[in-house]
Design an enzyme around this catalytic site. Structure first.
Site, PDB file in Angstrom:
ATOM      1  N   THR A  11     -12.489  -3.475  22.247  1.00  0.00           N
ATOM      2  CA  THR A  11     -12.385  -2.593  21.332  1.00  0.00           C
ATOM      3  C   THR A  11     -14.014  -2.347  20.547  1.00  0.00           C
ATOM      4  O   THR A  11     -14.227  -1.921  19.749  1.00  0.00           O
ATOM      5  CB  THR A  11     -11.537  -2.970  20.189  1.00  0.00           C
ATOM      6  OG1 THR A  11     -11.846  -4.027  19.584  1.00  0.00           O
ATOM      7  CG2 THR A  11     -10.036  -2.822  20.484  1.00  0.00           C
ATOM      8  N   ALA A 245     -17.793 -10.758  11.843  1.00  0.00           N
ATOM      9  CA  ALA A 245     -16.860  -9.894  12.594  1.00  0.00           C
ATOM     10  C   ALA A 245     -17.486  -8.360  12.822  1.00  0.00           C
ATOM     11  O   ALA A 245     -18.531  -8.012  12.110  1.00  0.00           O
ATOM     12  CB  ALA A 245     -15.500  -9.429  11.697  1.00  0.00           C
ATOM     13  N   LYS A 246     -16.983  -7.500  13.709  1.00  0.00           N
ATOM     14  CA  LYS A 246     -17.584  -6.207  13.999  1.00  0.00           C
ATOM     15  C   LYS A 246     -17.510  -5.531  12.807  1.00  0.00           C
ATOM     16  O   LYS A 246     -18.694  -4.720  12.510  1.00  0.00           O
ATOM     17  CB  LYS A 246     -16.500  -5.688  15.070  1.00  0.00           C
ATOM     18  CG  LYS A 246     -16.908  -6.106  16.370  1.00  0.00           C
ATOM     19  CD  LYS A 246     -16.009  -5.444  17.365  1.00  0.00           C
ATOM     20  CE  LYS A 246     -14.556  -6.076  17.244  1.00  0.00           C
ATOM     21  NZ  LYS A 246     -13.394  -5.501  18.434  1.00  0.00           N
ATOM     22  N   ARG A 247     -16.449  -5.514  12.057  1.00  0.00           N
ATOM     23  CA  ARG A 247     -16.398  -4.454  10.858  1.00  0.00           C
ATOM     24  C   ARG A 247     -17.312  -4.910   9.668  1.00  0.00           C
ATOM     25  O   ARG A 247     -17.679  -4.057   8.927  1.00  0.00           O
ATOM     26  CB  ARG A 247     -14.984  -4.614  10.108  1.00  0.00           C
ATOM     27  CG  ARG A 247     -14.619  -5.843   9.854  1.00  0.00           C
ATOM     28  CD  ARG A 247     -13.275  -5.818   8.994  1.00  0.00           C
ATOM     29  NE  ARG A 247     -12.493  -7.365   8.630  1.00  0.00           N
ATOM     30  CZ  ARG A 247     -11.890  -8.032   9.276  1.00  0.00           C
ATOM     31  NH1 ARG A 247     -11.772  -7.720  10.452  1.00  0.00           N
ATOM     32  NH2 ARG A 247     -11.752  -9.152   8.861  1.00  0.00           N
TER      33      ARG A 247
END
Length: 283
Positions: A11, A245-247
């Site tokens: 993702t 984290a990506k977010r």
């Protein structure tokens, strides 16, 4: 033989937090003469991108983390998940749920557990003929595990984490979803089936997944699957103490590669727990 795995979802591009977890699983197996496997958890059609699948392999190879055997794709195993779900249906351990997230959030009777609001069981008592009619009419629905019935059937369960015996308490999660409206299997169902199919003996993964192991241990018992040993490791954090984290804007490995970073130095720092500049020791 020791068998570990790294199982990212495609993702987005891998970042340093992923590298830390992949390295831990890789080194655990290699240090013991075992096998390290790569699995792509790509059953979320709304978020999965094939470019990210290719990127996972590129990033791991750049880091020098090699895997054994072919890469397993969850999207090629949907029939196996459906068979497992059918078996649970036949035993009366799952039921269809027509509630939306908004319905659950609006319920004043929904307590909170490790993953947020616990489903209040609205559809659990729905008459089978009414549920069948709604399904036949094409109404979107998920399939939920009847947690009380499943836990009573399985009895007391334990797993080993870093050599310590942990007693499973899956009831804290309520009636978890095993198949979603937009995906044929949930993470919980797919991961236990795949770990067993791949002969994974030791699961090395981040501490953020520790709570999920309570549910996984129950599903292993219900499906007659072996229970691996678990090794939940601390998460890599940034200078503000928050997990990478990506977010939260963690730098992708592809960006580090483009900037001329030395992958051997990155892995060396991760292994020594020195970490690249700007990062802190996991807590």
């Amino acid at each position: 033989m020791i068998v570990t795995r790294f199982a990212p979802s495609p993702t987005g591009r891998l970042h340093l937090g992923h590298a830390f977890s992949a390295m831990r699983a890789h080194d655990f197996a290699r240090d013991r003469g075992g096998r390290f496997l790569l699995r792509i958890e790509d059953i979320d059609p709304g978020r999965t991108r094939e470019a990210f699948v290719d990127g996972i392999g590129e990033d791991l190879r750049w880091l020098g983390l090699s895997w054994d055997g072919p890469v397993l794709r969850q999207s090629a195993r949907l029939g196996l998940y459906a068979d497992a779900l059918a078996g649970l249906k036949a035993r009366g351990l799952v039921y269809p749920c027509f509630c939306t997230r908004r319905d659950i959030a609006a319920s004043t009777s929904a307590p909170h557990g490790p993953e947020g609001a616990i489903y209040p069981g609205t559809c659990r008592a729905l008459a089978p003929d009414i549920a069948a009619t709604r399904i036949a009419a094409g109404e979107p629905h998920a399939w939920r595990l009847d947690m009380a019935a499943a836990a009573a059937l399985a009895g007391t369960l334990r797993w080993e984490d870093h050599g310590c015996a942990i007693t499973a308490a899956p009831e804290r999660f309520g009636d978890v979803v095993l198949a979603r409206k937009d995906a044929p299997a949930s993470y919980h169902l797919a991961v236990v089936i795949d770990d067993a199919a791949q002969g994974v003996t030791d699961i090395v993964r981040g501490a953020d997944l520790f709570d999920a192991t309570h549910v996984h241990r129950l599903l292993q018992a219900l499906l007659g699957l072996p229970t691996p040993r678990y090794h939940h490791h601390p998460l890599l954090t940034g200078p503000d103490g928050r997990r990478l984290a990506k977010r939260d804007g963690a730098p992708p490995l592809a960006d580090l590669r483009a900037a001329g970073a030395d992958p051997a130095e990155i892995l060396g720092n991760l292994r020594a727990r020195g970490f690249p500049e700007g990062l802190t020791h996991p807590t």
